[in-house]
Design a protein around this motif. Structure first.
Motif, mmCIF file in Angstrom:
data_model
loop_
_atom_site.group_PDB
_atom_site.id
_atom_site.type_symbol
_atom_site.label_atom_id
_atom_site.label_comp_id
_atom_site.label_asym_id
_atom_site.label_seq_id
_atom_site.Cartn_x
_atom_site.Cartn_y
_atom_site.Cartn_z
ATOM 1 N N LEU A 125 -62.258 34.435 28.270
ATOM 2 C CA LEU A 125 -63.064 33.709 29.512
ATOM 3 C C LEU A 125 -61.223 35.039 30.478
ATOM 4 C CD1 LEU A 125 -63.371 30.302 29.931
ATOM 5 C CD2 LEU A 125 -65.141 32.172 29.867
ATOM 6 N N GLY A 126 -60.578 35.261 29.703
ATOM 7 C CA GLY A 126 -58.881 35.463 30.073
ATOM 8 C C GLY A 126 -58.109 34.705 29.901
ATOM 9 N N ALA A 127 -57.243 33.938 30.381
ATOM 10 C CA ALA A 127 -56.246 33.361 30.631
ATOM 11 C C ALA A 127 -56.321 32.576 31.212
ATOM 12 C CB ALA A 127 -54.784 34.774 30.557
ATOM 13 N N VAL A 234 -60.401 33.208 39.789
ATOM 14 C CA VAL A 234 -61.310 33.482 39.185
ATOM 15 C C VAL A 234 -61.499 35.136 39.956
ATOM 16 C CG1 VAL A 234 -64.240 33.702 39.222
ATOM 17 C CG2 VAL A 234 -63.306 31.744 39.772
ATOM 18 N N LEU A 235 -61.201 36.143 39.002
ATOM 19 C CA LEU A 235 -61.250 37.946 39.303
ATOM 20 C C LEU A 235 -62.425 38.144 39.973
ATOM 21 C CD1 LEU A 235 -57.626 37.816 37.804
ATOM 22 C CD2 LEU A 235 -58.100 37.557 39.582
ATOM 23 N N PRO A 243 -66.363 37.786 35.451
ATOM 24 C CA PRO A 243 -65.583 38.230 36.548
ATOM 25 C C PRO A 243 -64.470 37.356 35.285
ATOM 26 C CG PRO A 243 -66.416 36.913 37.189
ATOM 27 C CD PRO A 243 -67.385 36.967 36.331
ATOM 28 N N TRP A 244 -63.395 37.291 35.214
ATOM 29 C CA TRP A 244 -61.429 37.041 34.480
ATOM 30 C C TRP A 244 -61.405 35.794 35.367
ATOM 31 C CZ3 TRP A 244 -59.802 42.515 34.872
ATOM 32 C CH2 TRP A 244 -59.820 43.140 33.991
ATOM 33 N N LEU A 245 -61.146 34.486 34.361
ATOM 34 C CA LEU A 245 -60.346 33.504 34.907
ATOM 35 C C LEU A 245 -59.050 33.315 33.891
ATOM 36 C CD1 LEU A 245 -62.874 30.485 33.914
ATOM 37 C CD2 LEU A 245 -62.449 31.852 36.052
ATOM 38 N N TYR A 246 -58.243 32.410 35.406
ATOM 39 C CA TYR A 246 -56.576 33.034 35.015
ATOM 40 C C TYR A 246 -56.350 32.211 35.088
ATOM 41 C CZ TYR A 246 -53.453 34.753 39.103
ATOM 42 O OH TYR A 246 -53.115 34.772 39.698
#
Length: 255
Positions: A125-127, A234-235, A243-246
């Motif tokens: 998912l990202g970070a 949410v990017l 999208p990426w999550l961080y």
């Protein structure tokens, strides 16, 4: 004293690339494999290796069997998906040792770490685990459901990212929906929720939503549900990709 041993091995979330070299070495030395059927079948081993398969809810009986095999000189690998110490067989083995004959305490028992589902999902998912987080099992087989709800409420109030294991199954179809409803009473509603299913396997799938809109129907026992906190971002991406999550590392203080 027997020269047998027990090694408790985390197989990772499913991809062979996420099985650690240390785990591979431990499995290669095993004379016997003990575990829940889907996990035992994931292990590549020669015909001389004896496979002992048992049902999902027979953890203590499985652990006792492994310890008895080791007492008889066998080199036993007890296998779990993900990390064996995260809702896996490691705690069951030590629980059996605590309540079993004194001689089991002299056995050679080792735990080999594995890539847990929450770490695999987070990387995909990202970070989202960039800040403080907690991991909670929704299974109420071994703890009362009110305890689960209270832990969810307190984790949400504290601002933790929450990773949910054992979210939903045919035998327990309602708990995830009840958990979402309970969290909606505490959370704002726009916190992101990710449904990460079978990460690392050919049928992996990811679905993003918010706590206000998340549906329990989107999860099964192969799904890791990750619930963000107010610091989770949410990017969106210009190419229209997922999208990426961080989660921000910085937490604003309160006075």
């Amino acid at each position: 004293m027997s020269s047998g041993s027990v090694v408790i091995v985390g197989l990772g979330p499913g991809s062979p690339q996420q099985l650690t070299p240390q785990a591979q070495e431990a499995l290669a030395r095993a004379t016997d494999l003990v575990g829940y059927a889907p996990y035992v079948r994931r292990v590549e081993a020669g015909p001389e290796v004896v496979r002992h398969i048992s049902d999902n809810r027979e953890e203590i009986a499985r652990a006792r069997h492994a310890l008895e095999l080791a007492l008889n000189g066998r080199h036993v690998a007890v296998v779990s998906g993900g990390d064996a110490g995260v809702f896996g067989m490691a705690s069951a083995v030590f629980e059996a040792v605590e309540n079993g004959p004194q001689i089991w305490r002299a056995l050679d028992i080792q735990v080999i770490p594995g890539v847990s589902a929450v770490l695999a999902a987070s990387a995909r998912l990202g970070a989202p685990l960039g800040g403080d987080f907690c991991v909670i099992s929704l299974s109420d087989n071994l703890k009362p459901w009110p305890v689960v709800l209270e832990r969810l409420r307190l984790a949400a109030q504290a601002g933790f990212v929450i990773a949910l294991y054992n979210p939903r199954s045919h035998a327990r179809p309602w708990q995830l929906g009840a958990a979402f409803e309970h969290l909606r009473q505490t959370m704002r509603g726009d916190e992101p929720v990710a449904f990460a299913r079978a990460i690392g396997r050919p049928d992996e799938a990811v679905r993003l939503s918010t706590i206000a809109q998340a549906s329990a129907e989107w999860a099964d026992m192969s799904t890791l549900v990750l619930i963000g906190c107010p610091a989770t971002r949410v990017l969106t991406r210009p190419t229209g990709e997922e999208p990426w999550l961080y989660t921000s590392r910085k937490v604003e203080g309160t006075h």
